[in-house]
Every structure is written in C-alpha cells, then in structure tokens.
Design a protein around this motif. Structure first.
Motif, mmCIF file in Angstrom:
data_model
loop_
_atom_site.group_PDB
_atom_site.id
_atom_site.type_symbol
_atom_site.label_atom_id
_atom_site.label_comp_id
_atom_site.label_asym_id
_atom_site.label_seq_id
_atom_site.Cartn_x
_atom_site.Cartn_y
_atom_site.Cartn_z
ATOM 1 N N THR A 141 0.825 -1.219 0.000
ATOM 2 C CA THR A 141 0.000 0.000 0.000
ATOM 3 C C THR A 141 0.852 1.259 0.000
ATOM 4 O O THR A 141 0.518 2.244 -0.644
ATOM 5 C CB THR A 141 -0.953 0.023 1.206
ATOM 6 O OG1 THR A 141 -0.175 0.003 2.415
ATOM 7 C CG2 THR A 141 -1.917 -1.157 1.166
ATOM 8 N N HIS A 142 1.946 1.223 0.772
ATOM 9 C CA HIS A 142 2.884 2.348 0.809
ATOM 10 C C HIS A 142 4.167 1.833 1.426
ATOM 11 O O HIS A 142 4.238 0.680 1.856
ATOM 12 C CB HIS A 142 2.284 3.542 1.568
ATOM 13 C CG HIS A 142 2.021 3.283 3.028
ATOM 14 N ND1 HIS A 142 1.108 2.345 3.462
ATOM 15 C CD2 HIS A 142 2.556 3.842 4.155
ATOM 16 C CE1 HIS A 142 1.078 2.346 4.781
ATOM 17 N NE2 HIS A 142 1.952 3.228 5.231
ATOM 18 N N TYR A 143 5.181 2.696 1.484
ATOM 19 C CA TYR A 143 6.520 2.193 1.769
ATOM 20 C C TYR A 143 6.957 2.300 3.226
ATOM 21 O O TYR A 143 8.151 2.170 3.502
ATOM 22 C CB TYR A 143 7.533 2.905 0.869
ATOM 23 C CG TYR A 143 7.512 2.414 -0.558
ATOM 24 C CD1 TYR A 143 8.047 1.176 -0.890
ATOM 25 C CD2 TYR A 143 6.961 3.181 -1.568
ATOM 26 C CE1 TYR A 143 8.051 0.717 -2.190
ATOM 27 C CE2 TYR A 143 6.953 2.735 -2.874
ATOM 28 C CZ TYR A 143 7.500 1.504 -3.180
ATOM 29 O OH TYR A 143 7.499 1.050 -4.467
ATOM 30 N N ALA A 185 7.896 1.033 6.828
ATOM 31 C CA ALA A 185 8.514 -0.255 7.169
ATOM 32 C C ALA A 185 7.498 -1.266 7.693
ATOM 33 O O ALA A 185 7.634 -2.469 7.448
ATOM 34 C CB ALA A 185 9.615 -0.025 8.201
ATOM 35 N N ASP A 186 6.476 -0.806 8.411
ATOM 36 C CA ASP A 186 5.517 -1.752 9.002
ATOM 37 C C ASP A 186 4.601 -2.383 7.945
ATOM 38 O O ASP A 186 3.778 -3.242 8.254
ATOM 39 C CB ASP A 186 4.689 -1.085 10.112
ATOM 40 C CG ASP A 186 3.919 0.136 9.657
ATOM 41 O OD1 ASP A 186 4.461 0.941 8.865
ATOM 42 O OD2 ASP A 186 2.755 0.308 10.088
ATOM 43 N N HIS A 187 4.769 -1.973 6.684
ATOM 44 C CA HIS A 187 3.997 -2.553 5.575
ATOM 45 C C HIS A 187 4.870 -3.289 4.562
ATOM 46 O O HIS A 187 4.345 -4.065 3.772
ATOM 47 C CB HIS A 187 3.173 -1.453 4.876
ATOM 48 C CG HIS A 187 2.174 -0.830 5.789
ATOM 49 N ND1 HIS A 187 0.817 -1.068 5.699
ATOM 50 C CD2 HIS A 187 2.338 -0.021 6.874
ATOM 51 C CE1 HIS A 187 0.192 -0.423 6.672
ATOM 52 N NE2 HIS A 187 1.100 0.226 7.392
ATOM 53 N N VAL A 188 6.184 -3.024 4.589
ATOM 54 C CA VAL A 188 7.031 -3.597 3.517
ATOM 55 C C VAL A 188 8.227 -4.425 3.991
ATOM 56 O O VAL A 188 8.766 -5.207 3.215
ATOM 57 C CB VAL A 188 7.553 -2.497 2.555
ATOM 58 C CG1 VAL A 188 6.407 -1.715 1.960
ATOM 59 C CG2 VAL A 188 8.560 -1.570 3.236
ATOM 60 N N GLY A 243 -5.366 0.849 3.910
ATOM 61 C CA GLY A 243 -3.960 1.141 4.183
ATOM 62 C C GLY A 243 -3.829 2.010 5.420
ATOM 63 O O GLY A 243 -4.492 1.771 6.434
ATOM 64 N N ASP A 244 -2.989 3.034 5.335
ATOM 65 C CA ASP A 244 -2.786 3.953 6.465
ATOM 66 C C ASP A 244 -3.299 5.352 6.127
ATOM 67 O O ASP A 244 -2.746 6.354 6.600
ATOM 68 C CB ASP A 244 -1.296 4.029 6.830
ATOM 69 C CG ASP A 244 -0.856 2.890 7.739
ATOM 70 O OD1 ASP A 244 -1.693 2.031 8.077
ATOM 71 O OD2 ASP A 244 0.336 2.863 8.102
ATOM 72 N N LEU A 245 -4.332 5.452 5.314
ATOM 73 C CA LEU A 245 -4.830 6.774 4.916
ATOM 74 C C LEU A 245 -5.141 7.647 6.123
ATOM 75 O O LEU A 245 -5.759 7.206 7.081
ATOM 76 C CB LEU A 245 -6.131 6.637 4.107
ATOM 77 C CG LEU A 245 -6.070 6.067 2.699
ATOM 78 C CD1 LEU A 245 -7.448 6.204 2.055
ATOM 79 C CD2 LEU A 245 -5.008 6.752 1.857
ATOM 80 N N ALA A 271 -8.316 2.156 8.670
ATOM 81 C CA ALA A 271 -7.103 2.899 8.303
ATOM 82 C C ALA A 271 -6.142 3.035 9.486
ATOM 83 O O ALA A 271 -6.558 3.250 10.630
ATOM 84 C CB ALA A 271 -7.481 4.280 7.781
ATOM 85 N N HIS A 272 -4.867 2.923 9.157
ATOM 86 C CA HIS A 272 -3.784 3.279 10.072
ATOM 87 C C HIS A 272 -3.919 2.660 11.458
ATOM 88 O O HIS A 272 -3.843 3.340 12.478
ATOM 89 C CB HIS A 272 -3.681 4.818 10.186
ATOM 90 C CG HIS A 272 -2.333 5.264 10.666
ATOM 91 N ND1 HIS A 272 -2.051 6.570 10.974
ATOM 92 C CD2 HIS A 272 -1.192 4.572 10.907
ATOM 93 C CE1 HIS A 272 -0.802 6.667 11.378
ATOM 94 N NE2 HIS A 272 -0.260 5.454 11.348
ATOM 95 N N HIS A 273 -4.134 1.345 11.468
ATOM 96 C CA HIS A 273 -4.090 0.573 12.709
ATOM 97 C C HIS A 273 -5.080 1.085 13.756
ATOM 98 O O HIS A 273 -4.853 0.964 14.954
ATOM 99 C CB HIS A 273 -2.659 0.547 13.277
ATOM 100 C CG HIS A 273 -1.624 0.360 12.206
ATOM 101 N ND1 HIS A 273 -1.485 -0.826 11.526
ATOM 102 C CD2 HIS A 273 -0.732 1.224 11.628
ATOM 103 C CE1 HIS A 273 -0.543 -0.688 10.613
ATOM 104 N NE2 HIS A 273 -0.072 0.545 10.634
ATOM 105 N N GLY A 274 -6.184 1.691 13.255
ATOM 106 C CA GLY A 274 -7.226 2.158 14.171
ATOM 107 C C GLY A 274 -6.859 3.434 14.895
ATOM 108 O O GLY A 274 -7.375 3.702 15.988
HETATM 109 ZN ZN LIG Z 1 1.228 1.322 9.155
#
Ligand SMILES: [Zn+2]
Length: 297
Positions: free
Chosen positions: A95-97, A99-102, A199-201, A225-228
């Motif tokens: 979704t985006h770069y 670290a917690d996503h890639v 994602g983390d919008l 979004a964004h881990h709540g």
């Molecule tokens: Zn995240």
C-alpha cells in the motif's frame, strides 16, 4: 473501470449459507470460539497477526492468495501464509513504503511463487522503496506501479484501486506527498463478500476517497485505516458502514493504536470490531447476513 455510480448499483447478495462457524459477526454473544483447526474452511480473507503493521490475504484458489502488505518482519507473515497454505501469490500489493507494511517482504517471497509486486507511486521513504526494489529484483519479481482506478480480476476475486485517485479533468491533480496518504486503497470482492482496505490513509486522503466515490456502498469488511488511529473521517465510516471492522496492531504498541474513540465510533455505526492484538490472526468467510469471522488466539 468501475465508476462510483456503478459501484453503488452492484447487487449485494446476502448469502444464507453458513460456513463452519466460529463467531457470528452480528451475534456477538455468546462469543464461543469453537476452533477445530486453522484456517476455518471456506475462508475468503485473512488478516495476519504481524504485530504493529499490516499484512492480509485474499484467497484466490487452492494454495493461492493475493497478498496486501507484508508487516514489519519476514517471520510473522511467512508463518501466517504457511498456516493458510499459501504457496502462490499472483500479486503482492504494497500500500505504501512505511517499514511496518514492507519490511516483511522477504517472508512473502520465501519459497513462494510471486507474480509481481504492485506499489503506490510515491517512492517515500526512499530507503524503504529501495529495499523493496532490491529485494524483489533479487527474487526476479517485477515491481509495477498501480494505475489509479485500475480494476483487476483473479479467480474469485476482483478489486479496484480507489486511491490514489485518477486526475479529475479541470481540477488540480492531487499528488500525495506523505506516505500514509499515498496508500493504495482497494475495494475488493470475493463472491458476495465486499471489502474496503484503507492502508494507512489519514483524514485528508480519506476525504479524497469519499469525494471521488461519493456513492461508496456498504461493505462487509473494513480494514480500518492506520491501525485504528484516532484520525478517521466520519463520512467515510458512515458510507462504508462495515459489518465487521478489522484493526491490525501490535500488543502494547507505543502509538496507542487502536484509539478508543475509533473503536467506539465503529461500534456505534453497527460494526463488530476485531483486532489482531487481542484476537490474533482473523479469518473471514461468508457475506452479508451470513458473514463469519474467526480469531486465532
Ligand atoms: Zn502502518
């Protein structure tokens, strides 16, 4: 490409067929969890437990899954995919770069056929974008950008990239400059099951989604979004009106995710809320009134 109007006209079919059960989403009491194995038969979507980060899978046939994000570490996502029996990944969307996503990317690639990695346009943070390019290249997996509005099908799945949005004629083009706001946002279907993965919008981009798709239909599952975090756009939540809201976050994370007010807002809107820090990995089956979710913890 699906227009916002066409999305709204889709005939959402409510499946009455109850698959093996675990937790009836719309009947939260009693919360008996009868786990006879993992994953539950007929699972269509799974949110992995990767600690503070995101990694999820849309089932796409025997041993096959479209994966969205990898979490922060290779081991948990590798274990999650192994437990789900996933050996082929036709597409991995990042979704985006952040670290917690890639940073779990090597764990998805480990021992699996991965067709391609698809990413958002904003190559920030540059260090993580370089890590993704380098790691994918070493595994001979192409990295391709998602095209705004593009729609894809694979097996029982179809999905559309709702965000970042295509330029609107006559309006200034919107180019996110902050990684969270560049998150690939997906509207996905698996049979009758509908999902919105955010994602983390952050709110400015959440508002952009709802401006672009004002007739966004109700969904069965919202990946919050964004881990709540506390920053959720009320109009988007009202429009999506999820039956099940899923939050991926780490136990005792230092960010206070998920925010109490976000969980309360989701519940007030009628959603059953589940979260990986307390429920473990979460698997979803069925759709509509027949929606089922099982936590692994
Ligand atoms: Zn995240």
């Amino acid at each position: 490409m699906l227009s916002a109007r066409r999305l709204a006209r889709h005939p959402w079919v409510c499946s009455a067929a109850a698959l093996v059960l675990v937790l009836a989403v719309l009947r939260p009491v009693p919360l008996t969890r009868i786990m006879t194995g993992w994953p539950p038969p007929g699972w269509a979507f799974a949110l992995c437990d990767v600690g503070q980060g995101d990694a999820m899978v849309l089932a796409a046939g025997e041993g096959t899954g479209v994966v969205v994000d990898t979490g922060p570490d290779p081991r948990p996502v590798d274990r999650c995919l192994r437990d789900l029996g996933i050996t082929r990944v036709p597409l991995l969307l990042l979704t985006h770069y952040h670290a917690d996503h890639v940073r779990g990317l090597p764990g998805v690639l480990r021992g699996r056929e991965v067709g391609a990695v698809q990413t958002t346009a904003l190559q920030e943070p540059a260090e993580q974008a370089a890590f993704v390019r380098r790691t994918a290249a070493a595994a001979h997996v192409p990295v391709v950008p998602a095209v705004p509005g593009e729609r894809r099908r694979f097996g029982p799945l179809d999905w559309q990239v709702l965000w970042p949005a295509a330029p609107v004629p006559g309006a200034a083009p919107y180019s996110p400059t902050e990684p969270n706001d560049a998150s690939l946002t997906l509207f996905a279907r698996s049979g009758a099951l509908t999902l919105l993965l955010l994602g983390d919008l952050e709110p400015p981009a959440q508002q952009g989604v709802i401006r672009t798709y004002p007739a966004l239909p109700r969904v069965d599952v919202l990946k919050v979004a964004h881990h709540g975090s506390a920053y959720q756009d009320a109009a988007l939540l009202r429009s999506a009106r999820p039956r099940l809201a899923l939050i991926s976050c780490g136990t005792g994370n230092p960010y206070g995710h998920p925010a109490v007010r976000t969980v309360e807002a989701l519940r007030a809107g009628g959603a059953k809320v589940m979260r990986t820090d307390t429920d473990g990995a979460i698997a979803v089956s069925g759709a509509g009134a027949g929606l089922r979710a099982a936590g692994r913890s």
